[in-house]
Write a protein that holds these residues in place. Structure first.
Motif, short mmCIF file in Angstrom:
data_model
loop_
_atom_site.label_atom_id
_atom_site.label_comp_id
_atom_site.label_asym_id
_atom_site.label_seq_id
_atom_site.Cartn_x
_atom_site.Cartn_y
_atom_site.Cartn_z
N GLY A 140 29.22 37.69 44.62
CA GLY A 140 29.95 36.42 44.60
C GLY A 140 30.68 36.27 45.92
O GLY A 140 31.52 37.11 46.26
N ILE A 167 32.42 41.18 44.92
CA ILE A 167 33.01 39.94 45.39
C ILE A 167 33.30 40.10 46.88
O ILE A 167 33.86 41.11 47.30
N PHE A 208 33.43 34.23 39.38
CA PHE A 208 32.61 35.41 39.67
C PHE A 208 32.90 36.51 38.66
O PHE A 208 31.99 37.22 38.22
#
Ligand code: GZL
Length: 355
Positions: free
Chosen positions: A45, A102, A94
């Motif tokens: 993400g 992330i 996310f």
């Protein structure tokens, strides 16, 4: 009777053969290739802060090029449109999607503790790129990739100082305005510090500092206003190329000339990034006198960090990308910063065509 005996022996033999077969395969049913578990792609993400500049676009492209399906990734990209609120919302999405990693390019340094704690509670490692986060607990993120922004500022003001020496310009003759980046962004903090420390050290005149948000539009607006307020500006320190291009539009609209002949009344523009081909062409034609490069190509390094993590190892906490100094002025080819001599790269058409 004989038939029954044959059938019985046949069944026993069949059982023995089956038993031997199962032992030979460890009892495990071999999967055919098409049944092989497809190795799941690693899901990333990526919360990008915006699309405000050519640097930002190059940074995004570098990440998209690194995290492709062919490389074994699924990238979920979100444009935060320069809004921390939007970026925090994206990070929470996310987390709900249970991504594997992330990557965050934070618009400003403060305000990330809570959402990074949520990511940690969800067991999702966070990698920071470009600007930094100012958090109470450094373990809230796994690694950071970016530039030494204060060094960038030191390099640019060292170049300006060398230039004044080479031209016999006294410190008191410099009247500087600073078109700052987004206030609170690590790039802005470091670059502004570089200038303010030099003003203090050399005795330059710093007439004004105003945020231009790293954009061409704001650069033009802020410069137009400063030209109305000050009639003695002879150096414009722009904290990125897009705002420098905007500033040059305002300078030329005001009937003045962007150039390096300060003694002849030209206004010297110096800047950061070196990504935008137009800005580099301005270095070639003298409208921008010097650019301290800011390298946007973080994708390969972030990919390397994820590979280290996937291998169960620990990556370095911080990674600085290497960066140059660009100019077309070749009266000096090195600048000293904190006892280290940094080369000045004299820009050519080839450099521009390669961007
Ligand atoms: C620097 C980056 C800055 C660039 C600008 O790493 O954060 O933001 O210098 C960009 O061009 O908008």
């Amino acid at each position: 009777m004989r038939v029954k005996r044959f059938v019985g022996i046949g069944l026993i033999l069949l059982a023995v053969v089956l038993l031997l077969f199962l032992i030979g395969t460890g009892g495990k049913k071999e999967k055919t290739p098409k049944q092989e578990e497809k190795k799941e792609n690693i899901v990333i993400g990526f919360s990008q802060l915006g699309a405000e500049s050519d640097w930002r676009s190059a940074n995004t492209q570098s990440m998209l090029a690194a995290f492709t399906a062919a490389n074994g990734y699924e990238l979920i990209y979100d444009d935060g449109q320069q809004s921390q609120t939007k970026q925090i919302t994206a990070i929470r999405r996310f987390i709900q999607q249970d991504v594997d990693y992330i990557v965050l390019a934070p618009v400003t340094e403060n305000g990330w503790d809570i959402v990074l704690q949520e990511a940690r509670d969800a067991g999702i490692p966070v990698i920071i790129v470009d600007r930094q986060v100012n958090v109470s607990d450094q373990s809230l993120y796994t690694a950071w990739v970016g530039s030494d922004f204060e060094l960038e500022g030191k390099k640019l003001v060292a170049w300006l100082h060398e230039y004044t020496i080479s031209q016999g310009i006294s410190a008191e003759e410099l009247n500087i305005v600073n078109l700052q980046g987004t206030l609170g962004a690590t790039a802005q903090i470091g670059r502004t510090k570089g200038l303010e420390d030099a003003v203090e050290m050399y005795g330059w005149n710093l007439l004004a500092e105003e945020p231009a948000d790293f954009t061409q539009t704001k650069g033009r607006e802020v410069m137009a206003r400063l030209l109305k307020n000050y009639d003695n500006i002879n150096v414009v320190y722009c904290e990125n190329d897009n705002s420098a291009i905007g500033a040059i539009e305002a300078i030329e609209a005001a009937g003045k000339k962007a150039g390096n002949d300060i003694k002849a009344g030209e206004i010297m523009v110096i800047s950061f990034d070196g990504v935008n081909a137009k800005a580099l062409s301005y270095v070639l034609d003298g409208r921008i006198s010097c650019i301290a490069e800011c390298n946007p190509l973080h994708g390969p390094r972030v990919q390397q960090i994820i590979e280290v993590l996937e291998a169960g190892k620990t990556p370095d906490k911080q990674f600085y990308v290497s960066e140059k100094i660009y100019s077309a002025i070749d009266t000096f080819l090195q600048v000293p910063v904190d006892g280290i001599k940094f080369d000045v790269t004299i820009i050519t058409e080839k450099d521009i065509s390669e961007k």
